[in-house]
Design a protein around this motif. Structure first.
Motif, PDB file in Angstrom:
ATOM      1  N   GLY A 276      -9.265  14.029   0.285  1.00  5.44           N
ATOM      2  CA  GLY A 276      -7.788  13.447   0.578  1.00  5.44           C
ATOM      3  C   GLY A 276      -8.214  12.871   1.540  1.00  5.44           C
ATOM      4  N   TRP A 277      -7.842  11.268   1.824  1.00  4.97           N
ATOM      5  CA  TRP A 277      -8.364  10.457   2.688  1.00  4.97           C
ATOM      6  C   TRP A 277      -7.545   9.554   2.919  1.00  4.97           C
ATOM      7  CZ3 TRP A 277      -9.981  12.574   7.520  1.00  4.97           C
ATOM      8  CH2 TRP A 277     -11.000  13.978   7.047  1.00  4.97           C
ATOM      9  N   LEU A 278      -6.711   9.260   3.632  1.00  2.00           N
ATOM     10  CA  LEU A 278      -5.599   8.219   3.489  1.00  2.00           C
ATOM     11  C   LEU A 278      -6.034   6.825   3.149  1.00  2.00           C
ATOM     12  CD1 LEU A 278      -2.797   9.079   5.920  1.00  2.00           C
ATOM     13  CD2 LEU A 278      -2.357   8.756   3.323  1.00  2.00           C
ATOM     14  N   ASP A 279      -7.366   6.640   3.952  1.00  2.00           N
ATOM     15  CA  ASP A 279      -8.133   5.484   4.400  1.00  2.00           C
ATOM     16  C   ASP A 279      -9.988   5.536   4.797  1.00  2.00           C
ATOM     17  OD1 ASP A 279      -7.908   2.140   4.724  1.00  2.00           O
ATOM     18  OD2 ASP A 279      -9.493   2.697   5.544  1.00  2.00           O
ATOM     19  N   TRP A 280     -10.509   4.689   4.725  1.00  2.00           N
ATOM     20  CA  TRP A 280     -11.934   5.181   4.836  1.00  2.00           C
ATOM     21  C   TRP A 280     -12.455   4.656   5.881  1.00  2.00           C
ATOM     22  CZ3 TRP A 280     -15.181   8.733   1.410  1.00  2.00           C
ATOM     23  CH2 TRP A 280     -14.038   9.244   0.985  1.00  2.00           C
ATOM     24  N   GLY A 281     -11.807   3.543   6.639  1.00  2.00           N
ATOM     25  CA  GLY A 281     -12.228   2.714   7.294  1.00  2.00           C
ATOM     26  C   GLY A 281     -11.795   3.554   9.031  1.00  2.00           C
ATOM     27  N   ARG A 282     -11.783   2.753   9.984  1.00  2.00           N
ATOM     28  CA  ARG A 282     -11.807   3.648  10.916  1.00  2.00           C
ATOM     29  C   ARG A 282     -10.108   3.514  12.025  1.00  2.00           C
ATOM     30  NH1 ARG A 282     -16.946   4.789  15.112  1.00  2.00           N
ATOM     31  NH2 ARG A 282     -18.536   6.026  13.180  1.00  2.00           N
ATOM     32  N   ASP A 283      -9.765   2.175  10.561  1.00  2.00           N
ATOM     33  CA  ASP A 283      -8.405   1.291  11.526  1.00  2.00           C
ATOM     34  C   ASP A 283      -7.289   2.103  11.579  1.00  2.00           C
ATOM     35  OD1 ASP A 283      -9.852   0.749  14.668  1.00  2.00           O
ATOM     36  OD2 ASP A 283     -10.715  -0.447  13.718  1.00  2.00           O
ATOM     37  N   TYR A 284      -7.098   2.913  10.957  1.00  2.00           N
ATOM     38  CA  TYR A 284      -5.776   3.686  10.286  1.00  2.00           C
ATOM     39  C   TYR A 284      -5.302   5.087  10.678  1.00  2.00           C
ATOM     40  CZ  TYR A 284      -2.260   3.711   6.435  1.00  2.00           C
ATOM     41  OH  TYR A 284      -1.028   3.383   5.682  1.00  2.00           O
ATOM     42  N   TYR A 285      -4.160   4.971  11.757  1.00  2.00           N
ATOM     43  CA  TYR A 285      -4.144   6.411  11.580  1.00  2.00           C
ATOM     44  C   TYR A 285      -3.004   6.581  12.703  1.00  2.00           C
ATOM     45  CZ  TYR A 285      -4.723  10.124  15.271  1.00  2.00           C
ATOM     46  OH  TYR A 285      -4.191  11.623  15.490  1.00  2.00           O
ATOM     47  N   ALA A 286      -2.320   7.709  13.003  1.00  2.00           N
ATOM     48  CA  ALA A 286      -0.422   7.439  12.847  1.00  2.00           C
ATOM     49  C   ALA A 286      -0.030   7.142  11.691  1.00  2.00           C
ATOM     50  CB  ALA A 286       0.229   7.617  14.030  1.00  2.00           C
ATOM     51  N   ALA A 287      -0.821   7.734  10.084  1.00  4.74           N
ATOM     52  CA  ALA A 287       0.460   6.759   9.139  1.00  4.74           C
ATOM     53  C   ALA A 287       1.159   7.662   8.859  1.00  4.74           C
ATOM     54  CB  ALA A 287      -0.209   6.376   7.851  1.00  4.74           C
ATOM     55  N   VAL A 288       2.527   7.656   9.090  1.00  4.80           N
ATOM     56  CA  VAL A 288       3.590   7.870   7.855  1.00  4.80           C
ATOM     57  C   VAL A 288       5.044   7.982   7.751  1.00  4.80           C
ATOM     58  CG1 VAL A 288       3.868  10.036  10.134  1.00  4.80           C
ATOM     59  CG2 VAL A 288       4.786   7.922  10.249  1.00  4.80           C
ATOM     60  N   SER A 289       5.971   8.075   6.710  1.00  7.42           N
ATOM     61  CA  SER A 289       6.484   6.954   5.935  1.00  7.42           C
ATOM     62  C   SER A 289       7.989   6.934   6.041  1.00  7.42           C
ATOM     63  CB  SER A 289       6.370   7.447   4.331  1.00  7.42           C
ATOM     64  OG  SER A 289       7.170   8.796   5.219  1.00  7.42           O
ATOM     65  N   PHE A 290       8.360   6.092   5.816  1.00  5.06           N
ATOM     66  CA  PHE A 290       9.793   5.005   5.962  1.00  5.06           C
ATOM     67  C   PHE A 290      10.604   6.387   5.232  1.00  5.06           C
ATOM     68  CE2 PHE A 290       7.502   1.429   7.323  1.00  5.06           C
ATOM     69  CZ  PHE A 290       8.404   1.290   7.483  1.00  5.06           C
ATOM     70  N   SER A 291      11.785   6.561   6.217  1.00  5.12           N
ATOM     71  CA  SER A 291      13.236   7.553   6.268  1.00  5.12           C
ATOM     72  C   SER A 291      13.800   6.556   4.785  1.00  5.12           C
ATOM     73  CB  SER A 291      13.803   8.799   6.732  1.00  5.12           C
ATOM     74  OG  SER A 291      13.020   9.033   6.999  1.00  5.12           O
ATOM     75  N   ASN A 292      14.103   7.223   3.905  1.00  6.11           N
ATOM     76  CA  ASN A 292      15.433   5.962   2.835  1.00  6.11           C
ATOM     77  C   ASN A 292      15.643   4.767   2.741  1.00  6.11           C
ATOM     78  OD1 ASN A 292      18.437   6.943   2.539  1.00  6.11           O
ATOM     79  ND2 ASN A 292      18.920   4.970   4.045  1.00  6.11           N
ATOM     80  N   ALA A 465      -9.544  -1.328  -3.166  1.00  2.94           N
ATOM     81  CA  ALA A 465     -10.119  -2.175  -4.535  1.00  2.94           C
ATOM     82  C   ALA A 465      -9.954  -0.595  -5.194  1.00  2.94           C
ATOM     83  CB  ALA A 465     -11.845  -1.245  -4.231  1.00  2.94           C
ATOM     84  N   GLN A 466     -10.191  -1.569  -6.431  1.00  2.00           N
ATOM     85  CA  GLN A 466      -9.521  -0.477  -7.558  1.00  2.00           C
ATOM     86  C   GLN A 466      -7.667  -1.157  -7.666  1.00  2.00           C
ATOM     87  OE1 GLN A 466     -11.810  -1.527  -8.373  1.00  2.00           O
ATOM     88  NE2 GLN A 466     -13.004   0.139 -10.673  1.00  2.00           N
ATOM     89  N   ASP A 467      -7.107  -1.553  -7.099  1.00  2.00           N
ATOM     90  CA  ASP A 467      -5.905  -1.558  -7.353  1.00  2.00           C
ATOM     91  C   ASP A 467      -5.599  -0.451  -6.243  1.00  2.00           C
ATOM     92  OD1 ASP A 467      -5.859  -3.453  -8.804  1.00  2.00           O
ATOM     93  OD2 ASP A 467      -5.318  -1.838 -11.010  1.00  2.00           O
ATOM     94  N   GLY A 468      -5.994  -0.035  -5.424  1.00  2.00           N
ATOM     95  CA  GLY A 468      -5.263   0.586  -4.259  1.00  2.00           C
ATOM     96  C   GLY A 468      -6.060   1.661  -4.232  1.00  2.00           C
ATOM     97  N   LEU A 469      -7.106   2.880  -5.475  1.00  2.00           N
ATOM     98  CA  LEU A 469      -7.294   4.009  -5.208  1.00  2.00           C
ATOM     99  C   LEU A 469      -7.896   3.785  -4.010  1.00  2.00           C
ATOM    100  CD1 LEU A 469      -8.223   4.036  -9.030  1.00  2.00           C
ATOM    101  CD2 LEU A 469      -6.253   5.193  -7.900  1.00  2.00           C
ATOM    102  N   ALA A 470      -8.970   3.262  -3.614  1.00  3.55           N
ATOM    103  CA  ALA A 470      -9.692   3.077  -2.019  1.00  3.55           C
ATOM    104  C   ALA A 470      -9.030   2.103  -1.492  1.00  3.55           C
ATOM    105  CB  ALA A 470     -11.035   3.082  -2.740  1.00  3.55           C
TER     106      ALA A 470
END
Length: 503
Positions: A276-292, A465-470
């Protein structure tokens, strides 16, 4: 702040957050409180190079327009302030707030320097705010969790409601060991070990910046899964930095993955595409989510860069940008061999162009060859919505930011079922040997159709792509004059269903 610093804004994005000056990397401490989203981030207050790590701070009411605030938590002679998270301590379990109030509590990694008795260690510490994030005070009892480790970092904390027992959970990493460690606490100060997950799936680099949250599966009432995010450097699917995710169950003590690939696992081989990959590009790193976040939304943001070349990007006086904020959901996938029935993350951006009108609108038509599109006015900051029926053509796609000797190509290969983003001739690329690259992601047609949403900013391309599946996220550094846009099909039998350009 460095004096006399020259700021070059040629590539400064319009709708991606950047610090006004100096270095920026990982998003930290993401939270929502009293109508305001808070984005903290790794920041050097004194230079456009990495160093003096502190928490910068920006605020927003809509996740698009950000106001930079003063540095929130600064480094000192004993510690650098590395990545972490922040929470609204609703019930004042920490006691940092006055009775009946809810302080904000930041949980960060203290990277102890030579001036500290704990020199060389990384341990978890606290800071708190009683004025809704305007000012922060470091806890006098820091660190609150110390394993005497040099690589124990990046705590993400959330409130776990187990029905019979509720408490705070910390998800952190032993980075070099590729392990996620879980702890629990009732007051954010005293922590008890729960369990360890990993190594698993992609292990070609250190593990960093974990996250753990539960999401329902769309269209399946009563069905949910826990998502464990682990960022990785190097060893990402496109090379260098990247983010992977696992799906499974969390019982308040242990995370159990049902998406771990074990048999025949090959780093940098064919099995990498099964993770499972969050993104298949080279420039998406350290991704985390908002609390609350309100309404139970799971909102994520990443650093739009890559440690392979992040210190060398051709910007002046500032360096580093954030991606668009993305809302993530879980859906059950259908249609692609090997993935049918698999639950996956779907990502949809918070749209900076919402409410604006198309400046270009192409009618449905058959496609064969190249068709330049005329965009009146500046064409370096756009959203492009396109839908194709590739049919019997070899490829369909878009040529972006084209000019003399420059072009970025987004193309779908019908036979391979692969979408690629080619930035090898995108503009300035020679600042690092790994920058000129081609990114690829498998994409299944749906009823024979390919839907693309592309966000162009002055130094970036984000593709959904495809509404955010990729997704593919890449930086580009083209000339100001490279603004042409073309739709194309290679071979006969393709059709353009719709195309709109929004500025």
């Amino acid at each position: 702040m460095a004096s006399g610093l020259t700021i070059d804004s040629r590539f400064r994005p319009e709708y991606h957050f950047t610090a006004a000056r100096n270095w920026l990397n990982d998003p930290n401490g993401l939270l929502y409180s009293n109508g305001v989203y808070h984005l903290f981030y790794q920041h050097n207050p004194h230079s456009a190079d990495w160093g003096n790590m502190s928490w910068g701070h920006a605020t927003s009411a809509d996740l698009v327009h950000w106001d930079e605030q003063p540095v929130a938590i600064g480094c000192d002679g004993e510690e650098a302030i590395f990545s972490g998270s922040a929470v609204v301590d609703v019930h004042n379990t920490s006691g940092f707030g006055a009775p009946g109030t809810s302080p904000l509590v930041a949980i960060y990694t203290s990277a102890y320097s030579a001036g500290s008795p704990l020199a060389g260690r990384q341990a978890q510490s606290l800071a708190y705010s009683t004025d809704d994030g305007a000012t922060w005070l470091k806890y006098a009892g820091n660190p609150v969790l110390d394993r005497a480790s040099a690589d124990f970092r990046d705590p993400k904390v959330f409130w776990y409601d187990g029905g019979t027992e509720s408490y705070w959970v910390m998800v952190a990493v032993e980075a070099v060991d590729r392990e996620v460690l879980l702890y629990k606490s009732r007051d954010l100060v005293t922590w008890e070990y729960l369990s360890t997950f990993g190594p698993a799936n992609a292990t070609g680099g250190v593990w960093e910046c974990p996250d753990l949250f539960e999401l329902p599966v769309e269209g399946e009432p009563g069905t949910s899964k826990w998502v464990l995010v682990v960022n990785l450097n190097p060893g990402g699917i496109a090379g260098g930095s990247g983010g992977q995710y696992f799906l499974g169950e969390f019982d308040g003590v242990r995370f159990r993955s049902d998406s771990t690939v074990t048999e025949g696992m090959q780093e940098n081989g064919a099995r990498m595409g099964e993770y499972g990959w969050l993104d298949w590009g080279r420039d998406y790193y350290a991704a985390v989510s908002f609390s609350n976040a309100p309404d139970g939304r799971r909102l994520m943001i990443g650093w739009m860069n890559n440690w392979q070349y992040g210190a060398l990007t051709p910007t002046g006086g500032w360096r580093g940008a954030m991606t668009l904020v993305r809302e993530v959901t879980l859906v059950r996938r259908a249609g692609q061999a090997g993935l049918a029935g698999r639950v996956v993350l779907k990502q949809q951006p918070v749209d900076p162009f919402a409410g604006t009108c198309d400046v270009v609108c192409a009618a449905p038509q058959q496609l064969s060859g190249s068709y330049p599109l005329t965009v009146e006015g500046p064409a370096d900051v756009l959203r492009i919505d396109a839908e194709f029926v590739p049919g019997t053509a070899n490829e369909v796609g878009l040529v972006l930011r084209e000019g003399t000797g420059e072009r970025t190509v987004l193309a779908y290969n019908v036979a391979q079922g692969v979408l690629r983003l080619d930035r090898t001739a995108s503009g300035e690329t020679r600042f690092h040997e790994d920058f000129a690259s081609v990114e690829r992601v498998p994409v299944a047609l749906e009823d024979g159709r390919l839907r693309l949403q592309v966000f162009l900013d002055r130094c970036s391309v984000e593709v959904f792509a495809q509404d955010g599946l990729a997704t593919i996220t890449d930086q580009i550094f083209p000339s100001d004059t490279s603004t042409s846009l073309t739709v194309f099909a290679e071979g006969e039998g393709a059709a353009l269903v719709s195309l709109g350009v929004v500025r």
